[in-house]
Scaffold this active site. Structure first.
Site, PDB file in Angstrom:
ATOM      1  N   ALA A  65       0.868  -1.170   0.000  1.00 20.52           N
ATOM      2  CA  ALA A  65       0.000   0.000   0.000  1.00 20.52           C
ATOM      3  C   ALA A  65       0.914   1.232   0.000  1.00 20.52           C
ATOM      4  O   ALA A  65       2.071   1.164   0.426  1.00 20.52           O
ATOM      5  CB  ALA A  65      -0.890  -0.023   1.232  1.00 20.52           C
ATOM      6  N   GLY A 109       0.562  -4.892   1.055  1.00 15.59           N
ATOM      7  CA  GLY A 109      -0.713  -4.916   0.335  1.00 15.59           C
ATOM      8  C   GLY A 109      -0.595  -5.567  -1.042  1.00 15.59           C
ATOM      9  O   GLY A 109      -1.585  -6.076  -1.577  1.00 15.59           O
ATOM     10  N   GLU A 112      -0.926  -9.151  -0.336  1.00 14.89           N
ATOM     11  CA  GLU A 112      -2.333  -9.375   0.047  1.00 14.89           C
ATOM     12  C   GLU A 112      -3.248  -9.340  -1.179  1.00 14.89           C
ATOM     13  O   GLU A 112      -4.183 -10.136  -1.286  1.00 14.89           O
ATOM     14  CB  GLU A 112      -2.757  -8.317   1.076  1.00 14.89           C
ATOM     15  N   GLU A 132       5.214  -5.080   6.846  1.00 16.72           N
ATOM     16  CA  GLU A 132       4.575  -3.956   7.550  1.00 16.72           C
ATOM     17  C   GLU A 132       5.136  -3.749   8.947  1.00 16.72           C
ATOM     18  O   GLU A 132       5.121  -2.648   9.477  1.00 16.72           O
ATOM     19  CB  GLU A 132       3.055  -4.179   7.644  1.00 16.72           C
TER      20      GLU A 132
HETATM   21  C1  HXC Z   1       5.027   4.456  -1.376  1.00 13.86           C
HETATM   22  C2  HXC Z   1       6.918   3.512  -2.277  1.00 13.86           C
HETATM   23  C3  HXC Z   1       6.579   2.242  -1.739  1.00 13.86           C
HETATM   24  C4  HXC Z   1       5.355   2.146  -0.992  1.00 13.86           C
HETATM   25  C5  HXC Z   1       8.439   2.045  -2.802  1.00 13.86           C
HETATM   26  N1  HXC Z   1       8.075   3.349  -2.919  1.00 13.86           N
HETATM   27  N2  HXC Z   1       7.550   1.368  -2.079  1.00 13.86           N
HETATM   28  N3  HXC Z   1       6.129   4.590  -2.092  1.00 13.86           N
HETATM   29  N4  HXC Z   1       4.621   3.278  -0.841  1.00 13.86           N
HETATM   30  N5  HXC Z   1       4.914   0.992  -0.480  1.00 13.86           N
HETATM   31  C6  HXC Z   1       8.770   4.408  -3.633  1.00 13.86           C
HETATM   32  C7  HXC Z   1       9.999   4.889  -2.870  1.00 13.86           C
HETATM   33  O1  HXC Z   1       9.646   5.820  -1.872  1.00 13.86           O
HETATM   34  C8  HXC Z   1      10.792   5.508  -4.001  1.00 13.86           C
HETATM   35  O2  HXC Z   1      10.271   6.773  -4.318  1.00 13.86           O
HETATM   36  C9  HXC Z   1      10.508   4.600  -5.185  1.00 13.86           C
HETATM   37  O3  HXC Z   1       9.289   3.930  -4.855  1.00 13.86           O
HETATM   38  C10 HXC Z   1      11.586   3.561  -5.390  1.00 13.86           C
HETATM   39  O4  HXC Z   1      11.773   2.851  -4.184  1.00 13.86           O
HETATM   40  P1  HXC Z   1      13.196   2.547  -3.553  1.00 13.86           P
HETATM   41  O5  HXC Z   1      13.005   2.214  -2.134  1.00 13.86           O
HETATM   42  O6  HXC Z   1      14.164   3.626  -3.886  1.00 13.86           O
HETATM   43  O7  HXC Z   1      13.621   1.236  -4.398  1.00 13.86           O
HETATM   44  P2  HXC Z   1      14.582   0.048  -3.945  1.00 13.86           P
HETATM   45  O8  HXC Z   1      15.809   0.595  -3.265  1.00 13.86           O
HETATM   46  O9  HXC Z   1      14.773  -0.767  -5.182  1.00 13.86           O
HETATM   47  O10 HXC Z   1      13.799  -0.799  -2.862  1.00 13.86           O
HETATM   48  C11 HXC Z   1      12.631  -1.520  -3.244  1.00 13.86           C
HETATM   49  C12 HXC Z   1      11.827  -1.932  -1.985  1.00 13.86           C
HETATM   50  C13 HXC Z   1      11.539  -0.693  -1.106  1.00 13.86           C
HETATM   51  C14 HXC Z   1      12.641  -2.967  -1.192  1.00 13.86           C
HETATM   52  C15 HXC Z   1      10.550  -2.590  -2.477  1.00 13.86           C
HETATM   53  O11 HXC Z   1      11.002   0.338  -1.930  1.00 13.86           O
HETATM   54  C16 HXC Z   1      10.584  -0.948   0.016  1.00 13.86           C
HETATM   55  O12 HXC Z   1      10.953  -1.542   1.030  1.00 13.86           O
HETATM   56  N6  HXC Z   1       9.350  -0.473  -0.143  1.00 13.86           N
HETATM   57  C17 HXC Z   1       8.348  -0.531   0.917  1.00 13.86           C
HETATM   58  C18 HXC Z   1       7.798  -1.937   1.061  1.00 13.86           C
HETATM   59  C19 HXC Z   1       6.772  -2.010   2.185  1.00 13.86           C
HETATM   60  O13 HXC Z   1       7.074  -1.747   3.347  1.00 13.86           O
HETATM   61  N7  HXC Z   1       5.545  -2.368   1.839  1.00 13.86           N
HETATM   62  C20 HXC Z   1       4.436  -2.442   2.812  1.00 13.86           C
HETATM   63  C21 HXC Z   1       3.656  -1.142   2.813  1.00 13.86           C
HETATM   64  S1  HXC Z   1       2.404  -1.081   4.045  1.00 13.86           S
HETATM   65  P3  HXC Z   1      11.161   8.123  -4.238  1.00 13.86           P
HETATM   66  O14 HXC Z   1      10.177   9.193  -4.571  1.00 13.86           O
HETATM   67  O15 HXC Z   1      11.709   8.181  -2.873  1.00 13.86           O
HETATM   68  O16 HXC Z   1      12.215   7.891  -5.272  1.00 13.86           O
HETATM   69  C22 HXC Z   1       1.165  -2.025   3.428  1.00 13.86           C
HETATM   70  C23 HXC Z   1      -0.063  -2.144   4.331  1.00 13.86           C
HETATM   71  C24 HXC Z   1      -1.189  -2.876   3.683  1.00 13.86           C
HETATM   72  O17 HXC Z   1       1.230  -2.534   2.367  1.00 13.86           O
HETATM   73  C25 HXC Z   1      -2.495  -2.683   4.412  1.00 13.86           C
HETATM   74  C26 HXC Z   1      -3.392  -1.697   3.741  1.00 13.86           C
HETATM   75  C27 HXC Z   1      -4.720  -1.479   4.379  1.00 13.86           C
END
Ligand code: HXC
Length: 258
Positions: A65, A109, A112, A132
């Site tokens: 998400a 998400g 999911e 998360e």
């Molecule tokens: C918003 C995101 C994002 C996310 C990546 N980006 N994931 N933006 N939400 N979930 C954005 C980064 O901020 C960045 O933007 C660009 O995408 C590239 O990401 P990087 O981190 O620079 O890439 P990389 O180094 O290759 O790493 C990839 C990655 C990492 C390992 C996937 O991005 C990451 O850990 N992302 C978050 C994963 C996560 O925690 N997901 C769970 C979310 S909570 P900028 O503008 O900075 O360049 C969830 C809750 C669900 O899902 C429940 C809902 C009700």
């Protein structure tokens, strides 16, 4: 109709929906889920669409998400908005076959969303995770419920509590993924499989989906009774007559959904 966060491809009666927010690795925001639900609702009523595939790009299915959209929200806002609940219900109750084609990251998400689908096919680059916990939260659209039912308690706890990723091979061994294909064959192979499913009788497809999904809710006796009733009811269809006579006559059946 053009969508801001999705690209649609039609492959005969297979609709392929490509998540498309590359700047954020396909992070799922409100706009994307709303658009996805709009497409699914239209597909439900469109007899030219028989199977739907949700996929992303080579490197990311969806990295979760959208953290930037959620970052500043407080719990009451999340509660009042009922964040992603309606969308979850629309996606998970879609009646036609819904296939997730996962290449690259399917995190939070994203994982999911894949688990809301009927089948997950993965490319050999896929990485699944529920990270998360690293954000000080937890899964919120089914991850703590569907993952243990799929891979068992120990692996689900491991994934959710450490936030580690599972690669495609481990996901296939664990039963999260049905089949793994090489990246170069993706998504061609899954479109081929979807086309094969699209040739089956829609009555059988829906009865099978309802029965398998009921197995998650029911005890064994109730589930078997439900299955038996569905099985009997299919004998009222022309497709049952067609399917069985085609077998006896050694020809390919031609189903008409009647
Ligand atoms: C918003 C995101 C994002 C996310 C990546 N980006 N994931 N933006 N939400 N979930 C954005 C980064 O901020 C960045 O933007 C660009 O995408 C590239 O990401 P990087 O981190 O620079 O890439 P990389 O180094 O290759 O790493 C990839 C990655 C990492 C390992 C996937 O991005 C990451 O850990 N992302 C978050 C994963 C996560 O925690 N997901 C769970 C979310 S909570 P900028 O503008 O900075 O360049 C969830 C809750 C669900 O899902 C429940 C809902 C009700």
């Amino acid at each position: 109709m053009a969508y801001e966060t999705l690209i649609l491809e039609h492959h005969e009666t297979v609709m392929l929906i490509r998540l498309n927010r590359p700047e954020s690795l396909n992070a799922i925001n409100n706009k994307m889920l709303t658009e996805l639900c709009t497409v699914l609702k239209k597909s439900s009523n469109d007899s030219n669409v028989r199977v739907v595939i949700i996929t992303g790009s080579e490197k990311f299915f969806a990295a979760g998400a959208d953290i930037k959209e959620m970052e500043k929200k407080n719990s009451n806002e999340m509660y009042l908005e009922d964040y992603f609940t309606e969308e979850h219900n629309i996606i998970s109750s879609f009646r036609k076959p819904l296939i997730a084609g996962v290449s690259g990251y399917a995190l939070g998400g994203g994982c999911e969303l894949a688990m809301m689908c009927d089948i997950i096919f993965a490319s050999d680059t896929a990485k699944f995770g529920q990270p998360e916990i690293n954000l000080g939260v937890m899964a919120g659209i089914g991850g703590t419920q569907r993952l243990p039912k799929t891979v068992g308690k120990s692996k689900a706890m491991d994934m959710h509590l450490t936030g580690r990723y599972m690669d495609a091979q481990e996901a296939e061994r664990a039963g999260l993924v049905s089949r793994v294909f090489s990246e170069k064959d993706f998504p061609v192979k899954i479109i081929e499989i979807a086309k094969k499913i699209s040739e089956k009788s829609m009555s059988s497809i829906i009865a099978i989906k309802e029965s398998i999904n009921f197995s998650y809710e029911a005890n064994l006796a109730a589930g078997i009774n439900f299955e038996r009733r569905k099985f009997h009811s299919l004998f009222s269809t022309e497709d049952q007559k067609e399917g069985m006579s085609a077998f006896v006559e050694k020809r390919t059946p031609k189903f008409t959904d009647r």
